[in-house]
Enzyme design. Structure first.
Site, short mmCIF file in Angstrom:
data_model
loop_
_atom_site.label_atom_id
_atom_site.label_comp_id
_atom_site.label_asym_id
_atom_site.label_seq_id
_atom_site.Cartn_x
_atom_site.Cartn_y
_atom_site.Cartn_z
N SER A 15 0.84 -1.19 0.00
CA SER A 15 0.00 0.00 0.00
C SER A 15 0.88 1.25 0.00
O SER A 15 2.11 1.16 0.11
CB SER A 15 -0.92 0.02 1.23
OG SER A 15 -0.17 0.11 2.43
N ASP A 62 7.02 -10.23 8.42
CA ASP A 62 7.36 -9.03 9.19
C ASP A 62 8.83 -8.71 8.99
O ASP A 62 9.71 -9.50 9.34
CB ASP A 62 7.06 -9.28 10.67
CG ASP A 62 7.23 -8.03 11.52
OD1 ASP A 62 7.81 -7.03 11.04
OD2 ASP A 62 6.79 -8.06 12.68
N ILE A 63 9.12 -7.55 8.44
CA ILE A 63 10.50 -7.19 8.11
C ILE A 63 11.36 -7.04 9.36
O ILE A 63 12.61 -7.04 9.26
CB ILE A 63 10.52 -5.89 7.26
CG1 ILE A 63 11.83 -5.78 6.47
CG2 ILE A 63 10.28 -4.67 8.12
CD1 ILE A 63 12.03 -6.85 5.44
N ASN A 89 11.26 0.14 2.04
CA ASN A 89 10.22 1.14 2.31
C ASN A 89 9.41 0.87 3.57
O ASN A 89 8.79 1.77 4.11
CB ASN A 89 9.27 1.20 1.10
CG ASN A 89 8.07 2.07 1.35
OD1 ASN A 89 8.18 3.29 1.42
ND2 ASN A 89 6.91 1.46 1.52
N TYR A 155 10.82 6.98 16.88
CA TYR A 155 10.69 6.91 15.42
C TYR A 155 11.82 7.70 14.76
O TYR A 155 12.46 7.23 13.81
CB TYR A 155 9.33 7.47 15.01
CG TYR A 155 9.15 7.69 13.53
CD1 TYR A 155 8.77 6.65 12.69
CD2 TYR A 155 9.33 8.96 12.96
CE1 TYR A 155 8.59 6.86 11.33
CE2 TYR A 155 9.15 9.17 11.62
CZ TYR A 155 8.78 8.12 10.80
OH TYR A 155 8.60 8.33 9.45
#
Length: 255
Positions: A15, A62-63, A89, A155
């Site tokens: 997405s 899951d990366i 990404n 983050y």
């Protein structure tokens, strides 16, 4: 057709920016392997991008697990015979004040954003060694500039690590003719906001960020995808170790 005959692997390809990147690579001649956590969502994206099923494959996982990046690379090489480009990404985002962050929050950001990109890049570089290739990471404006309205210490720290990784790997991988760069977007209207805001909140809140960008609007997936394809193309063959701000002018200053 800048990518005719080339093979591209994309994390977070189901997405938003990743899906738009996959669509554009396919349109320019590439074969594509896309990764994401939701297998059904990935298959739906692949069907939409390439109804023939001939040039898009999926590799779910899951990366944050290093085996997932390795599996994506293996899937691309097994199906298409090589790997020319990795677009790292996949990411997560959920603003939360520093004093409220838990160890689980911290691990979630570091594992998905930094560890995920680190080991996916390593797997890709091993596949590219001997023939060359390109890695493009999605970093973040938040790693460059703090924004009080969206407290994002963990983050931002994870993405700052991504930016540092780009510079280090540019030096380490140059002798293998592997280039690595990153894009650093500001507010881009993608489904990531649906993960922590209701549809009504997304509708009401996102437009308030238009004026935050000197250009006067939020970004769209295509804005970032265009920059990623440029960095992956031969047009950028003398660019490596760069973090390209794709942010509507935010890091340049304020009006």
């Amino acid at each position: 057709m800048r990518f005719e005959g080339r093979v591209v692997a994309i994390t977070g390809g189901g997405s938003g920016i990743g899906k738009e990147v996959a669509t554009r690579f396919l349109a320019e001649g590439a074969s594509v392997a896309i990764n994401g956590r939701d297998a059904d969502k990935l298959r739906a994206a692949a069907q939409e991008i390439d109804p023939s099923g001939e040039r898009v494959i999926v590799s779910a996982g899951d990366i944050a697990d290093p085996a997932t990046g390795a599996a994506l690379v293996e899937a691309a090489v097994s199906r298409f015979g090589q790997l020319d480009v990795l677009v790292n990404n996949a990411g997560v985002f959920n603003p939360k004040p520093f004093l409220d962050l838990t160890e689980a929050d911290y691990d979630w950001y570091l594992d998905t954003i930094l560890k995920g990109k680190f080991f996916a890049a390593q797997a890709a570089a091993k596949a590219m060694k001997g023939r060359g290739g390109v890695i493009v990471q999605t970093g973040s404006m938040w790693a460059i500039q703090a924004i009080g309205a969206t407290p994002s210490a963990a983050y931002s720290a994870a993405n700052a690590g991504v930016h540092a990784m780009v510079r280090n790997l540019a030096i380490e991988l140059a002798s293998y003719q592997i280039r690595i760069n990153a894009v650093a977007p500001a507010v881009v209207e993608t489904p990531v906001y649906d993960t922590f805001l209701s549809k009504e909140q997304v509708r009401d809140v996102l437009p308030t960020f238009n004026a935050f960008h000197p250009i006067g609007r939020n970004g769209q997936p295509g804005d970032v995808a265009a920059a990623i394809l440029f960095l992956a193309s031969d047009d950028a063959s003398w660019i490596t170790g760069t973090v390209l701000s794709v942010d509507g002018g935010v890091t340049a200053g304020r009006q």
